[in-house]
Design an enzyme around this catalytic site. Sequence first.
Site, mmCIF file in Angstrom:
data_model
loop_
_atom_site.group_PDB
_atom_site.id
_atom_site.type_symbol
_atom_site.label_atom_id
_atom_site.label_comp_id
_atom_site.label_asym_id
_atom_site.label_seq_id
_atom_site.Cartn_x
_atom_site.Cartn_y
_atom_site.Cartn_z
ATOM 1 N N CYS A 116 43.209 32.793 40.552
ATOM 2 C CA CYS A 116 43.707 31.958 39.451
ATOM 3 C C CYS A 116 42.842 30.714 39.399
ATOM 4 O O CYS A 116 41.847 30.623 40.135
ATOM 5 C CB CYS A 116 45.190 31.644 39.603
ATOM 6 S SG CYS A 116 45.620 30.670 41.054
ATOM 7 N N CYS A 138 48.900 27.953 42.990
ATOM 8 C CA CYS A 138 50.177 28.328 42.363
ATOM 9 C C CYS A 138 50.313 29.841 42.235
ATOM 10 O O CYS A 138 51.035 30.479 42.988
ATOM 11 C CB CYS A 138 50.316 27.665 40.993
ATOM 12 S SG CYS A 138 50.329 25.855 41.074
ATOM 13 N N SER A 161 47.926 32.624 42.265
ATOM 14 C CA SER A 161 47.279 33.646 43.123
ATOM 15 C C SER A 161 47.827 33.651 44.551
ATOM 16 O O SER A 161 47.882 34.728 45.156
ATOM 17 C CB SER A 161 45.750 33.537 43.094
ATOM 18 O OG SER A 161 45.300 32.285 43.520
ATOM 19 N N ASP A 181 50.229 29.738 33.773
ATOM 20 C CA ASP A 181 49.997 28.693 34.764
ATOM 21 C C ASP A 181 51.173 27.708 34.794
ATOM 22 O O ASP A 181 51.406 26.996 33.814
ATOM 23 C CB ASP A 181 48.706 27.974 34.377
ATOM 24 C CG ASP A 181 48.296 26.956 35.402
ATOM 25 O OD1 ASP A 181 49.040 26.737 36.366
ATOM 26 O OD2 ASP A 181 47.215 26.372 35.222
HETATM 27 P P1 4NP Z 1 46.946 27.904 39.607
HETATM 28 O O1 4NP Z 1 47.463 26.551 38.945
HETATM 29 O O2 4NP Z 1 45.662 28.265 38.868
HETATM 30 O O3 4NP Z 1 48.021 28.882 39.341
HETATM 31 O O4 4NP Z 1 46.733 27.615 41.074
HETATM 32 C C1 4NP Z 1 46.641 25.421 38.811
HETATM 33 C C2 4NP Z 1 46.521 24.551 39.855
HETATM 34 C C3 4NP Z 1 45.745 23.435 39.725
HETATM 35 C C4 4NP Z 1 45.085 23.181 38.535
HETATM 36 C C5 4NP Z 1 45.207 24.065 37.487
HETATM 37 C C6 4NP Z 1 45.976 25.187 37.623
HETATM 38 N N1 4NP Z 1 44.320 22.007 38.382
HETATM 39 O O5 4NP Z 1 43.800 21.774 37.283
HETATM 40 O O6 4NP Z 1 44.175 21.231 39.337
#
Ligand code: 4NP
Length: 158
Positions: A12, A17, A19, A127
């Site tokens: 991800c 979150c 993955s 997300d």
């Molecule tokens: P994930 O969620 O891709 O499901 O781990 C996110 C975690 C952090 C960020 C974006 C999505 N970020 O921009 O920091």
Amino acid sequence: MSGEKKKALFICLGNICRSPIAEGVFQKTVNDMNLSDQWEIDSAAIGSWHVGNSPDWRALDTMKKHDVPYDNHARQIISEDFNHYDFIFGMDEENMRDLKKRAPKGSKAKLLMFGDFDPQGDRIIRDPYYDSDAKGFEKCYQQSVRCSKGFLEKVDTL
Ligand code: 4NP
């Protein structure tokens, strides 16, 4: 069973979150099916922002609530992953675009959308990082349970 392990990598954007939940749930699913000796499983990020970090506390809470053990830390995908893993799963269309862009020409891994294995047809694992609550994490868990089973039922035909 003899022979090489099958290898699955869950991707991800941040690897804190979605993955980690997909990785933890997939590992638990193969454990429960007595298939853990047949699988190598990991997760990684598209981006580098959270490298070395534990998952978001809401992801950890959700996994704890469902007895999914998790002790991994975020890392960023590397080009070698595309030839090491048999299956690399993205969580949404943006992940799939990023994976296709990064895959070295002719690399081994099948790039798959995890949600394509949901028998309920909920394709996008949204997300939940910027949500103000943990509901999106619970939903990600439920989708991961269905997609893990759905994928394992189809893997020998892929
Ligand atoms: P994930 O969620 O891709 O499901 O781990 C996110 C975690 C952090 C960020 C974006 C999505 N970020 O921009 O920091």
